[in-house]
Design a protein around this motif. Structure first.
Motif, short mmCIF file in Angstrom:
data_model
loop_
_atom_site.label_atom_id
_atom_site.label_comp_id
_atom_site.label_asym_id
_atom_site.label_seq_id
_atom_site.Cartn_x
_atom_site.Cartn_y
_atom_site.Cartn_z
N ALA A 138 0.83 -1.20 0.00
CA ALA A 138 0.00 0.00 0.00
C ALA A 138 0.87 1.25 0.00
O ALA A 138 0.59 2.22 -0.73
CB ALA A 138 -0.93 0.00 1.21
N SER A 144 -4.75 1.87 -1.56
CA SER A 144 -5.41 1.71 -0.27
C SER A 144 -5.09 0.36 0.37
O SER A 144 -4.84 -0.63 -0.32
CB SER A 144 -6.92 1.86 -0.42
N ASN A 334 -13.26 4.01 2.15
CA ASN A 334 -12.05 3.26 2.51
C ASN A 334 -11.77 3.38 4.01
O ASN A 334 -12.33 4.25 4.69
CB ASN A 334 -10.85 3.70 1.66
N ASP A 336 -8.49 3.35 5.31
CA ASP A 336 -7.05 3.52 5.45
C ASP A 336 -6.66 4.03 6.83
O ASP A 336 -5.69 3.55 7.44
CB ASP A 336 -6.53 4.49 4.38
N LYS A 340 -4.26 1.58 8.93
CA LYS A 340 -2.87 2.01 8.95
C LYS A 340 -2.43 2.47 10.33
O LYS A 340 -1.24 2.67 10.57
CB LYS A 340 -2.64 3.12 7.93
#
Length: 346
Positions: A138, A144, A334, A336, A340
């Motif tokens: 990613a 993503s 999304n 993310d 993350k």
């Protein structure tokens, strides 16, 4: 009413242990109309090998297959195209789908390291949204990040304690590849020494392909042929084995950071996880009481890990690991920021 109610989705995916069927069915349950096609024109071991290594040899068959899909779907207008993995799909097909469906949102997802299948790098430019299960990919490819998921049938067993049904302390079920046998058997030997009971199931999708790989790959030559099965287990059989185990062993590919489906299924069932993937520390559900990280080079089994209880994963964290959450991420918004982050369960 869901956000996908009444939407038309063209879905292409490789065959991967019937998960593609589960995805298609869940999209339909969300109210979408789904036209599903296998991403490969054939799933024989020989054809898969040719597509992967010498795709030009198979080009005529592949192109004919995709022209047939274009003809079959010519009367439909699609809101979305979802492609998973994309080893075989020709570029002309993606271009033609966009031309015939103005306003379509094209979504790509891969559950393999991109550098392991370098042809997929050339697909990214055709898609509006690209997702990978691998955190490093990613970052590298600026796409993503969305890990895999578990199916609801795995959560059904969540509240059954391993102490009630225990037959094994360690259970491994997985495909025969890379150094899995070497690592797995070393773990088995160390488990035997401290009185832990183990169940191992190594699966190979075809005898011809397995023997060819054994000829060229020293890792495959280490597999004891008596311990390799050429018949895969159904999800119900896997659930039964997991439910009778304290911990499930996950041996990831040495070059893979993304988490396997096994990771999510195990934790959803309330079973402990042993894994050779240290990147699991960076996930919101990481808890050292539930997850034992094992070094391939220095295997250390903590006996207390198998006697302490499983710490329940908070419902809001577990929900993010579901197939529904995966669908929401790809089609609606999304995740993310969530995935993350490295927030952990305390």
């Amino acid at each position: 009413m869901t956000a996908l109610e009444g939407k038309n989705i063209l879905f292409l995916s490789v065959s991967f242990f019937s998960y593609e069927n589960a995805i298609a069915e869940r999209l339909r349950q969300w109210g979408a109309h789904v036209d599903f096609f296998d991403e490969r024109p054939s799933n024989t071991v020989l054809s898969k090998g040719i597509i992967r290594i010498y795709p030009e040899i198979y080009r005529f068959i592949t192109d004919t297959y995709y022209r047939r899909i274009l003809k079959t779907t010519s009367g439909s207008q699609y809101d979305f195209l979802l492609l998973i993995k994309g080893e075989a799909v020709p570029h002309f097909f993606l271009q033609e789908i966009r031309r015939k469906n103005p306003g379509i949102k094209m979504i790509y997802y891969t559950f393999d390291p991109i550098d392991e299948y370098p042809k997929t790098r050339n697909l990214l430019k055709f898609f509006d949204l690209c997702f990978t299960f691998d955190r490093a990919d990613a970052e590298k490819y600026k796409i993503s990040f969305r890990p895999l998921f578990f199916l609801e049938e795995y959560r059904k067993k969540e509240n059954v304690s391993a102490t009630e049904t225990r037959e094994w302390d360690i259970c491994f079920i997985g495909s025969a590849h890379t150094d899995r046998y070497t690592v797995g058997e070393e773990i088995r030997r160390k488990a035997d020494r401290i009185g832990l009971r183990s169940f191992y199931f190594y699966y190979a999708p075809g005898k011809i392909a397995f023997y060819l790989r054994r000829f060229f790959d020293p890792n495959m030559q280490r597999f004891n042929l008596k311990k390799v099965s050429f018949h895969k287990l159904r999800h119900s059989e896997i659930i039964d084995k997991y439910s009778k185990s304290v911990a499930v062993l996950d041996i990831n590919k040495p070059f893979q950071d993304g988490l396997t489906m096994r990771t999510f299924e195990t934790l959803a069932m309330g079973r402990k996880l042993m894994t050779t993937n240290p990147d699991i520390r960076n996930y919101p559900f990481y808890n050292p009481e539930n997850i034992l990280i094992i070094s391939r080079d220095h295997i250390d089994l903590r006996p207390d890990f198998f006697t302490s209880g499983f710490q329940k994963i908070p419902e809001k964290v577990l929900e993010k690991m579901t197939l529904d959450s995966w669908i929401e991420c790809l089609f609606i918004r999304n995740q993310d920021e969530y995935w993350k982050s490295s927030s952990r369960i305390s």
